[in-house]
Each structure stands twice: as C-alpha cells, then as structure tokens.
Design a protein around this motif. Structure first.
Motif, PDB file in Angstrom:
ATOM      1  N   MET A 199      -9.641  -2.111  10.961  1.00 49.12           N
ATOM      2  CA  MET A 199      -8.903  -3.365  11.042  1.00 49.12           C
ATOM      3  C   MET A 199      -7.415  -3.033  11.098  1.00 49.12           C
ATOM      4  SD  MET A 199      -9.158  -6.698   8.619  1.00 49.12           S
ATOM      5  CE  MET A 199      -8.203  -8.177   8.971  1.00 49.12           C
ATOM      6  N   SER A 200      -6.833  -3.224  12.251  1.00 46.08           N
ATOM      7  CA  SER A 200      -5.402  -2.988  12.445  1.00 46.08           C
ATOM      8  C   SER A 200      -4.689  -4.316  12.220  1.00 46.08           C
ATOM      9  CB  SER A 200      -5.144  -2.445  13.854  1.00 46.08           C
ATOM     10  OG  SER A 200      -5.774  -1.190  14.014  1.00 46.08           O
ATOM     11  N   TRP A 201      -4.122  -4.460  11.039  1.00 48.90           N
ATOM     12  CA  TRP A 201      -3.583  -5.725  10.555  1.00 48.90           C
ATOM     13  C   TRP A 201      -2.046  -5.735  10.659  1.00 48.90           C
ATOM     14  CZ3 TRP A 201      -0.101  -5.267   6.570  1.00 48.90           C
ATOM     15  CH2 TRP A 201      -0.090  -4.015   5.916  1.00 48.90           C
ATOM     16  N   VAL A 202      -1.473  -6.919  10.502  1.00 51.42           N
ATOM     17  CA  VAL A 202      -0.014  -7.042  10.460  1.00 51.42           C
ATOM     18  C   VAL A 202       0.347  -8.359   9.774  1.00 51.42           C
ATOM     19  CG1 VAL A 202       0.083  -8.089  12.780  1.00 51.42           C
ATOM     20  CG2 VAL A 202       2.123  -6.972  11.832  1.00 51.42           C
ATOM     21  N   HIS A 203       1.325  -8.314   8.896  1.00 47.51           N
ATOM     22  CA  HIS A 203       1.824  -9.500   8.196  1.00 47.51           C
ATOM     23  C   HIS A 203       2.547 -10.399   9.195  1.00 47.51           C
ATOM     24  CE1 HIS A 203       4.023 -12.005   5.341  1.00 47.51           C
ATOM     25  NE2 HIS A 203       3.511 -11.352   4.304  1.00 47.51           N
ATOM     26  N   ILE A 204       2.408 -11.700   9.056  1.00 50.44           N
ATOM     27  CA  ILE A 204       3.053 -12.644   9.970  1.00 50.44           C
ATOM     28  C   ILE A 204       4.569 -12.430  10.020  1.00 50.44           C
ATOM     29  CG2 ILE A 204       3.119 -14.416   8.151  1.00 50.44           C
ATOM     30  CD1 ILE A 204       2.885 -15.024  11.967  1.00 50.44           C
ATOM     31  N   LYS A 205       5.171 -12.028   8.905  1.00 49.31           N
ATOM     32  CA  LYS A 205       6.619 -11.798   8.907  1.00 49.31           C
ATOM     33  C   LYS A 205       6.995 -10.609   9.785  1.00 49.31           C
ATOM     34  CE  LYS A 205       7.434 -13.787   4.307  1.00 49.31           C
ATOM     35  NZ  LYS A 205       7.829 -13.495   2.900  1.00 49.31           N
ATOM     36  N   ASN A 225       2.634  -2.114  20.460  1.00 52.02           N
ATOM     37  CA  ASN A 225       1.626  -2.455  19.454  1.00 52.02           C
ATOM     38  C   ASN A 225       2.295  -3.065  18.232  1.00 52.02           C
ATOM     39  OD1 ASN A 225      -0.385  -1.349  21.074  1.00 52.02           O
ATOM     40  ND2 ASN A 225      -0.289   0.641  20.084  1.00 52.02           N
ATOM     41  N   VAL A 226       1.930  -4.311  17.931  1.00 53.08           N
ATOM     42  CA  VAL A 226       2.480  -5.003  16.764  1.00 53.08           C
ATOM     43  C   VAL A 226       1.407  -4.979  15.676  1.00 53.08           C
ATOM     44  CG1 VAL A 226       3.506  -7.132  15.887  1.00 53.08           C
ATOM     45  CG2 VAL A 226       3.936  -6.410  18.251  1.00 53.08           C
ATOM     46  N   VAL A 227       1.369  -3.861  14.968  1.00 54.43           N
ATOM     47  CA  VAL A 227       0.412  -3.622  13.886  1.00 54.43           C
ATOM     48  C   VAL A 227       1.140  -2.859  12.785  1.00 54.43           C
ATOM     49  CG1 VAL A 227      -1.677  -3.586  15.313  1.00 54.43           C
ATOM     50  CG2 VAL A 227      -0.350  -1.487  15.018  1.00 54.43           C
ATOM     51  N   ALA A 228       0.694  -3.009  11.553  1.00 54.51           N
ATOM     52  CA  ALA A 228       1.250  -2.229  10.455  1.00 54.51           C
ATOM     53  C   ALA A 228       0.887  -0.756  10.644  1.00 54.51           C
ATOM     54  CB  ALA A 228       0.715  -2.744   9.125  1.00 54.51           C
ATOM     55  N   PRO A 229       1.686   0.143  10.117  1.00 54.74           N
ATOM     56  CA  PRO A 229       1.435   1.576  10.334  1.00 54.74           C
ATOM     57  C   PRO A 229       0.263   2.145   9.550  1.00 54.74           C
ATOM     58  CG  PRO A 229       3.404   1.245   8.997  1.00 54.74           C
ATOM     59  CD  PRO A 229       2.978  -0.104   9.461  1.00 54.74           C
ATOM     60  N   GLU A 230      -0.388   1.330   8.693  1.00 55.67           N
ATOM     61  CA  GLU A 230      -1.519   1.816   7.904  1.00 55.67           C
ATOM     62  C   GLU A 230      -2.747   0.925   8.111  1.00 55.67           C
ATOM     63  OE1 GLU A 230      -0.612   2.455   3.802  1.00 55.67           O
ATOM     64  OE2 GLU A 230       1.010   3.878   4.226  1.00 55.67           O
ATOM     65  N   PRO A 231      -3.456   1.099   9.239  1.00 51.73           N
ATOM     66  CA  PRO A 231      -4.689   0.332   9.442  1.00 51.73           C
ATOM     67  C   PRO A 231      -5.721   0.702   8.375  1.00 51.73           C
ATOM     68  CG  PRO A 231      -4.503   2.091  11.059  1.00 51.73           C
ATOM     69  CD  PRO A 231      -3.201   2.057  10.326  1.00 51.73           C
TER      70      PRO A 231
END
Length: 303
Positions: A199-205, A225-231
C-alpha cells in the motif's frame, strides 16, 4: 499566480484550493454550474463542459492549470458501464482542458494533471519509480496510460506538463481510510487478503504540498509519484492503524469475500504496488508525513 482548477470541489481540489488561497494565489474553478456556488475570497467560478459555456474567455493569462476532474474509482462496482464512465470522464475533461489551452492567446506555463500509481500494475515483489515506463496490463493501468497520453498533448502548446501519480490518499472523511477504519471501530479489524500486498499511501496534506511543489518547480515534468517514501504492506498498515486507533488487529478478511462483495474493484485493497517518490526526493520536496504512524495520528486528531 492565477491558477485554474478542474475538479476543484473534490477531496484533493478543495484541500488544494484552500492551500493555494492561503499562499495568496487567485483560483479559477471550472464547474458545470457556477450559479449555485458560494462566493469565496480569491476564488472565481468558471462554467465549462456545457454547450453554452465559453471558459476560454475567462482563462486567458492563467499561470497554471490543474486537472483533477474525473469519476471516482470508488464510486461503485466496476460494471462495464462504470468502467466506461471512469475512463471517459477523465479523457473528456482532459481533452477539454487541452482545447481551452490551445485557444488561449496567453498560455499557462504548466499543466498539472492528476494521475495514479495504478499505471504500474500490481506486484508484491517489484519496486516502482518514475523510471519504470512500461504500464501494467489491468484496467487501472490502461486507464492511467490513456489519461496521461491525452494530457501530454498540452506539450505541443509549449506547456510544461506534469502527471501527478497519486497513491492511496489518506484523509479522515473521504477516500479509502474511513472504510478501512470502520472494522477497527467495531473491534473486528485485521489482515485483508494475504496481507502481503503493498500500500503506497500519502497524507492529503502532502498531496497538496506536492502539487504546489510541481507548480513552482520548473524542473519537474512528466510522471511524478505522489506517495510517502515509506510504503507499507497491508498487514503492517493494518497493525499501525489499529495501534493508533487503540483497537485490536486480529480479525482477518479473506480475499474471496471482498471479491464477492466488490467484484473487480476489490483489486484496490487486495492488490497493490510498492512505489517510491524518486522525483520529489531528487528535487528536494520535504514530506510533512513520511511515517505512517505520524500521518494516521495527525489525521485522527484533526477536525
């Protein structure tokens, strides 16, 4: 800056509009019906996608366009009719954006077009960055491929074009997270499917921050890629969610049950991909939330 936003009333659009207004920018939101919109400081509503509308008359001299328009992939079971809506809504709105840009005497410097990490297809073993140029073969991958190809036409007008490939966006009220939280609220949260899927997630902020970064950074173009660096693998995502919520992580949901309930749409939770934000890292974007526990804590404590 003067920034036109299509899809400005959705989850990302509203958050982005508020962020850009706070930064002192003027926002022009493309809407099918401008007559019933509440007036808001530094926001102008521009009617489009109607036979009587002529948005280009209000949009000459924009510094940037952001295209977030399209039918939600979570809006219903993926029947053939629904899949057609998902694809056509994205292609038609992007074609219209290109048509508007082409007609402007003073063209924008940049188009940031929404996209998705679904481009890469699914895998439990591969790690994807923007350098992976071969799309997957499933429905989402083919949709994203066609969407980006249409947006790419803006380059012919000399417009820097960015495809922001969003991961799973985490927000308290909309998107995937509220559905994922529900079993934990009922004390029956646990592993979904095999739990090995990424799950490659990202906070809305950080979605908003990354879009703003792409608007301002002239070195960024093409896929980002707009994802957090720790999937996280789903089993670890669930454990972290349960911990932050103070709920147990113990009751597994078998994959076949989700396939029965959601059909092909079950791929959104049963399969995934490990994606890294290589371009954002390279250009110096600093994530507000790199760690999942911090992101979830912020979301659950907000509002």
């Amino acid at each position: 800056m003067k920034i036109a936003i299509a899809g400005g009333t959705g989850l990302v659009g509203q958050a982005l509009t508020d962020h850009l207004i706070d930064k002192g920018h003027s926002i022009f939101i493309l809407t099918r019906n401008s007559s019933n919109k509440k007036e808001k400081a530094n926001v102008t509503y521009v009617e489009w996608l109607k036979e009587s509308s002529s948005p280009e008359t209000s949009l000459d001299g924009m510094d940037a366009f952001v295209n977030l328009a399209g039918e939600s992939i979570n809006s219903g079971r993926w029947t053939e009719e629904q899949k057609k809506k998902i694809i056509e809504s994205r292609i038609s709105s992007t074609k219209e954006i290109n048509k508007i840009i082409g007609s402007l005497q003073n063209k924008p410097e940049v188009l940031v077009n929404a996209s998705a990490i679904g481009y890469y297809g699914t895998s439990e073993t591969q790690t994807f960055t923007e350098e992976d140029i071969t799309p997957g073969s499933d429905f989402l991958a083919s949709t994203v491929y066609a969407w980006e190809k249409e947006a790419e036409h803006a380059k012919a007008d000399g417009v820097r074009t960015v495809f922001t490939r969003f991961g799973i966006i985490l927000d308290k009220d909309e998107g995937a997270l509220p559905r994922m939280m529900l079993p934990y609220k009922m004390f029956v949260g646990g592993k979904i499917g095999s739990g090995e899927q990424w799950m490659s997630w990202v906070h809305i902020k950080d979605v908003v921050g990354a879009i703003a970064f792409c608007l301002e950074n002239k070195e960024l173009e093409g896929p980002v890629n707009v994802v957090a660096p720790e999937p996280k693998q789903m089993k670890d995502f669930g454990k972290t969610l349960g911990k932050v919520m103070g709920r147990p992580h113990w009751f597994p949901t078998p994959g076949f049950a989700l396939k029965v309930a959601f059909g092909e749409m079950s791929v959104l939770v049963l399969e995934g991909q490990k994606v890294l934000p290589a371009k954002l890292d390279d250009k110096g974007y600093i994530f507000l939330f790199s760690h999942l526990d911090d992101a979830l804590s912020d979301i659950l404590q907000s509002k």
